[in-house]
Scaffold this active site. Structure first.
Site, short mmCIF file in Angstrom:
data_model
loop_
_atom_site.label_atom_id
_atom_site.label_comp_id
_atom_site.label_asym_id
_atom_site.label_seq_id
_atom_site.Cartn_x
_atom_site.Cartn_y
_atom_site.Cartn_z
N CYS A 1 4.90 1.94 12.58
CA CYS A 1 5.31 2.79 11.72
C CYS A 1 5.72 4.01 12.31
O CYS A 1 6.71 4.85 11.92
CB CYS A 1 4.78 3.13 10.39
SG CYS A 1 3.53 1.86 10.06
N ALA B 1 0.76 -1.21 0.06
CA ALA B 1 0.00 0.16 -0.03
C ALA B 1 0.84 1.03 0.15
O ALA B 1 0.44 2.11 -0.39
CB ALA B 1 -1.03 -0.02 1.22
N THR B 2 2.05 1.10 0.64
CA THR B 2 2.86 2.32 0.41
C THR B 2 3.25 2.66 -0.86
O THR B 2 3.10 3.89 -1.19
CB THR B 2 4.25 2.08 1.22
OG1 THR B 2 3.89 1.58 2.71
CG2 THR B 2 5.19 3.13 1.12
N ASN C 1 -5.67 3.52 11.02
CA ASN C 1 -4.89 2.34 11.80
C ASN C 1 -4.68 2.30 13.09
O ASN C 1 -4.63 1.13 13.97
CB ASN C 1 -3.50 2.26 11.05
CG ASN C 1 -2.69 3.59 10.99
OD1 ASN C 1 -3.37 4.73 10.74
ND2 ASN C 1 -1.33 3.56 10.84
N SER D 1 -3.34 -3.49 0.95
CA SER D 1 -2.26 -4.19 1.20
C SER D 1 -2.63 -5.59 1.46
O SER D 1 -3.21 -5.79 2.62
CB SER D 1 -1.35 -3.62 2.22
OG SER D 1 0.04 -3.85 1.92
N ALA D 2 -2.22 -6.69 0.72
CA ALA D 2 -2.69 -8.00 1.24
C ALA D 2 -2.52 -8.56 2.57
O ALA D 2 -3.28 -9.29 3.21
CB ALA D 2 -2.04 -8.95 0.33
N HIS D 3 -1.10 -8.00 3.07
CA HIS D 3 -0.77 -8.53 4.54
C HIS D 3 -1.75 -8.04 5.75
O HIS D 3 -1.53 -8.65 6.88
CB HIS D 3 0.61 -8.42 4.58
CG HIS D 3 0.99 -7.14 5.05
ND1 HIS D 3 1.09 -6.71 6.40
CD2 HIS D 3 1.14 -5.84 4.33
CE1 HIS D 3 1.58 -5.35 6.36
NE2 HIS D 3 1.42 -4.88 5.02
N GLN E 1 -6.75 -0.37 6.03
CA GLN E 1 -7.45 -0.95 7.54
C GLN E 1 -8.91 -1.32 7.48
O GLN E 1 -9.56 -1.51 8.26
CB GLN E 1 -7.20 0.13 8.61
CG GLN E 1 -5.87 0.29 8.95
CD GLN E 1 -4.97 -0.87 9.33
OE1 GLN E 1 -5.67 -1.90 10.00
NE2 GLN E 1 -3.62 -0.74 9.41
#
Ligand code: 7TS
Length: 399
Positions: free
Chosen positions: A327, A71-72, A154, A202-204, A182
């Site tokens: 982060c 996603a970043t 998040n 983002s898959a994770h 999220q």
């Protein structure tokens, strides 16, 4: 016991996802762009993953979904494209975002400000961690090229009013980008209903593998390529496709959408039970109205206890939690969410984020309640004894 309550940082890969990915590390290894049968069998995996993702977010066949590394990257692309495609040679020069976006958004916006003179408005959150569509209305003009606002925060889990904000953005001819990292698997996400132009994922964060994400691009929106090269992904992001990870992301999306529909209440009930029990501890509060949060998240502040101390004690008991976002954990003192709710510096250190997943169990919740209460008691006792010693030393200073 090992209890993982940091699912907003990353999630366990679902064993069904691993199973789906495994053949693509072995017998199905062809390049999906190759014309022979080795290529066509992996190409089928990509097509299926695409279908799973389109279905998961309610995209139409004429829209685009481009796989990225995370996603970043998706956020970087969406926001930088506002500059390269709409600001550089146009008459718009303004981006609207919020103070509480992920650094992937904030750092990109700051870079466009400092390097290219783009004007950026960072909308503040109010005391309950929310933002209102009216605030966006009050800053938007016909010079606004892009509105980039996350779907769910998040740290607090607070959900932002994306549908209303999209409508405002479009009224002024601006594009609407949302970071839905999220939200996927926790809320119903339908890009068409919400009027979204660009969406990052983002898959994770939904039980898929790390290192794979995507950018949804609504039909008709032209973005400059993010990576030039061999022309993969419609020329928008070149490079040989990461087939096993794309297949994993597709499966993870299918499962996320299923569990969001049929299983989310169970997670919400566990979250609420955990929250209610922790709120019985004196001088604690949770940020954000429960009804306005995604169903898996709690950001709790405990007066007089340092967040790092709590994390240490919880970790000793085998519980993984976070002090806000991993982060941003090095700059928690300047956490805009805690500043917005008026927390003082001491309180700011006490924000503990607990985020559940579909793999969380009731036994784990019971265990966490017990260990959490013990940790608060222990740390409060230490700070009381420390205060006593300090007071004694001040009363009878050593010569
Ligand atoms: N956007 C949001 C809203 C996020 O929460 C995160 C990760 C990202 C983007 C970045 O995702 P990536 O896959 O590109 O790394 N958030 C967090 C967090 O809250 N704690 O650790 C990582």
């Amino acid at each position: 016991m090992r209890v993982y309550l940091d699912n907003n940082a990353t999630t366990m890969v679902d064993p069904d996802v691993v199973r789906e990915m495994t053949p693509y590390f072995g017998e199905k290894f062809g390049n999906p762009s190759s014309l022979h049968r080795f290529g066509s069998e992996t190409h089928k995996g990509i097509t299926r993953a695409m279908d799973q993702i389109y279905a998961g977010i309610g995209a139409s066949d004429s829209d685009d979904v481009v796989f990225t590394s995370c996603a970043t990257e998706s956020n970087n692309w969406a926001i930088k494209s506002a500059f390269f495609d709409r600001i550089k040679n146009g008459d718009r020069n303004h981006i609207i975002t919020t103070e509480v976006e992920h650094p992937a958004t904030l750092a990109t916006c700051r870079w466009l400000e400092s390097e290219f003179g783009v004007k950026v408005t960072y909308i503040p959150v109010s005391g309950d961690g929310s933002i209102s569509a009216e605030t966006v209305s009050s800053f938007i003009t016909d010079k606004t090229a892009l509105v980039s606002i996350m779907m769910a925060n998040n740290e607090t889990g607070v959900v932002f009013p994306i549908k209303e904000i999209s409508e405002i953005a479009h009224k002024y001819g601006a594009l609407m980008h949302t970071d839905a990292v999220q939200a996927i698997g926790k809320l119903r996400v339908n890009v068409r209903d919400l009027g979204i132009d660009l969406l990052s994922m983002s898959a994770h964060k939904f039980h898929g593998p790390k290192g794979i994400g995507a950018l949804y691009i609504r039909e008709g929106i032209k973005l400059s390529p993010f990576i030039h090269g061999g022309g993969q992904m419609g020329g928008l992001r070149s490079g040989t496709l990461n087939v096993p990870y794309i297949v994993g992301m597709g499966k993870a999306m299918e499962l996320a959408e299923y569990h969001q529909r049929f299983d989310i209440k169970r997670i919400e009930t566990m979250r609420n039970r955990l929250e209610d029990s922790l709120l019985q501890i004196s001088d604690t509060f949770v940020i954000g109205d429960r009804k306005k949060r995604v169903p898996n998240t709690i950001l709790i502040s405990i007066k007089g206890v340092e967040g790092e101390g709590m994390l240490w004690d919880l970790n000793q008991a085998g519980i993984g939690a976070a002090t806000g976002s991993a982060c941003a954990s090095e700059s928690l003192e300047a956490n805009p969410i805690l500043e917005a709710i008026g927390a003082d510096q001491d309180l700011a250190h006490t924000a503990i984020r607990l985020s559940l997943s579909r793999f969380t169990t009731n036994e784990e919740i019971d265990y966490t309640i017990e260990k959490f209460k013990k940790a608060v008691e222990r740390l409060r006792n230490i700070s009381t004894s420390y205060a006593k010693v300090k007071a004694q030393n001040e009363a009878y200073p050593h010569k």
